[in-house]
Design an enzyme around this catalytic site. Structure first.
Site, mmCIF file in Angstrom:
data_model
loop_
_atom_site.group_PDB
_atom_site.id
_atom_site.type_symbol
_atom_site.label_atom_id
_atom_site.label_comp_id
_atom_site.label_asym_id
_atom_site.label_seq_id
_atom_site.Cartn_x
_atom_site.Cartn_y
_atom_site.Cartn_z
ATOM 1 N N ASP A 68 -0.743 -19.452 1.940
ATOM 2 C CA ASP A 68 -1.637 -20.337 1.178
ATOM 3 C C ASP A 68 -2.124 -21.499 2.049
ATOM 4 O O ASP A 68 -3.327 -21.779 2.124
ATOM 5 C CB ASP A 68 -0.984 -20.831 -0.130
ATOM 6 N N LYS A 98 4.510 -14.984 3.284
ATOM 7 C CA LYS A 98 5.001 -15.687 2.091
ATOM 8 C C LYS A 98 6.514 -15.455 2.049
ATOM 9 O O LYS A 98 7.072 -15.004 1.042
ATOM 10 C CB LYS A 98 4.276 -15.128 0.853
ATOM 11 N N ASP A 153 -6.062 -6.992 4.402
ATOM 12 C CA ASP A 153 -7.207 -6.530 3.620
ATOM 13 C C ASP A 153 -7.982 -7.732 3.086
ATOM 14 O O ASP A 153 -9.193 -7.852 3.267
ATOM 15 C CB ASP A 153 -6.692 -5.662 2.465
ATOM 16 N N TYR A 182 0.828 -1.217 0.000
ATOM 17 C CA TYR A 182 0.000 0.000 0.000
ATOM 18 C C TYR A 182 0.859 1.263 0.000
ATOM 19 O O TYR A 182 0.358 2.346 0.294
ATOM 20 C CB TYR A 182 -0.913 0.012 1.226
#
Ligand code: ATP
Length: 341
Positions: free
Chosen positions: A206, A172, A230, A125
């Site tokens: 994931d 990740k 988000d 962001y």
């Protein structure tokens, strides 16, 4: 009675409708607050102003607490998100979003009671995008040790204060070794050095999403960088009835802005269809925040009356359409007001 000035930003899309409903219910319990209304977003732009006028920011700085309706963010082009600008300008670095089943809203899942803590100031962001060559564009993910450590510390402190037992970081870091690696390492260090009594877990996002959808009750507090926070906020909203029932707060060291997780929902705006509960629940969080930070019992009492009121309404089947009911925004507000103790 001592009334706390609270900045009110109605926003746009469904914002003005849900804000009016919430104001009505807070008035009905005579909540000890005084609204100081200011504009932001399309409402400001349409008046020829900047999307985030200086007076609005100054008012929040002065009064330290605000309730904000959603502000539309144009997709793919146009101005920078007002919501993101507001969080950055006021350094509201922690977004906290409690996701809980409501008794009167049955869903596929039961016993969900988790809190999302989202880093609000950096990650993807940061708005750093570039065109490298025709047809080749980039966006930059930013992670600083300062912001990663302070959000981790905020989350662990919250867990300790509220009796939350376990914090899970989704990441990740196998791919984004520097940025997600930094987020994870900072959280781990804060845990090991300052909060060893809180359980701590790291999951690759994931696999984490699969585990979350299989059984959300195994999670207690999710600590997430900006974009993951988000996405996971909307995902988790689905466990408990959707975006109409998930409130939120953006908190910094000098102020707090309370707002629903949902956006401006232009598809249903102006039609008396929106569920005002998410903003109402955000207002309940606001009252509890005032009760804690200003030591005002009257705020806690007003919050409890509102909570009892909407729980009764839901238990008796008074619901808006997103929850399978038939009521409009105003009718739902009427139903809550009619059940206030
Ligand atoms: P943004 O990207 O602006 O944050 P979002 O991804 O949260 O927005 P929204 O526009 O808020 O998306 O919501 C997506 C859809 O969910 C809406 O189009 C609407 O149909 C539904 N929705 C959202 N909020 C509500 C609400 N309060 N009451 C009823 N339906 C809602």
């Amino acid at each position: 009675m001592n009334r706390h000035p609270v900045v009110l930003i109605p926003g746009d899309g469904i914002g003005p409708e849900v804000t009016a409903a919430v104001q009505r219910i807070l008035k009905a319990v005579d909540a000890p607050i005084e609204w100081v209304e200011h504009v932001a977003g399309l409402a400001a732009i349409e008046r020829g102003r900047d999307g985030l006028p200086a007076e609005t920011l100054d008012a929040i700085r002065t009064h330290a607490v605000a309730l904000k309706g959603p502000c539309t963010t144009p997709i793919g082009e146009g101005f920078v998100s007002i919501n993101v600008r507001l969080r950055k300008e006021l350094d509201l670095y922690a977004a906290v979003r409690p996701v809980r089943n409501l008794d009167g809203v049955p869903t596929r899942y039961q016993g969900v009671d988790l809190v999302i803590v989202r880093e609000n100031t950096e990650g993807l962001y940061s708005g750093i995008e570039a065109t490298l060559a025709p047809g080749v564009v980039t966006t930059t993910k930013v992670a600083t040790e300062k912001a990663c450590s302070r959000i981790a510390r905020w989350a662990f402190r919250y867990a300790r204060q509220r009796g939350r037992k376990k914090i899970t970081v989704f990441h990740k870091a196998n791919i984004m070794k520097l940025t997600d690696g930094m987020f994870m390492r900072c959280a781990r260090a804060v845990h090991d050095q300052e909060f060893p009594e809180v359980d701590y877990q790291e999951l690759i996002i994931d696999a984490g999403c699969m585990a979350l959808v299989q059984d959300p009750t195994r999670f207690d507090l999710l600590l997430l960088e900006n974009l993951y926070g988000d996405v996971l906020s909307d995902l988790c909203a689905a466990f408990v009835g959707g975006l109409g029932v998930v409130p939120g707060a953006n908190i910094g060291d000098h102020g707090a802005v309370f707002e629903a997780v949902h956006g401006s929902a232009p598809d249903i705006a102006g039609r008396d269809l929106a569920n005002p509960l998410a903003l109402l629940m955000s207002a309940v969080m606001l009252l509890n925040h005032l009760a804690e930070t200003r030591r005002d019992e009257a705020c806690a009492a007003a919050a409890q009356r509102i909570k009892d009121g909407y729980n009764h309404a839901l238990a008796e089947g008074c619901k808006t359409r997103d929850l399978g009911g038939t009521l409009g925004t105003r009718e739902f507000a009427d139903a809550v007001v009619a059940r206030l103790s």
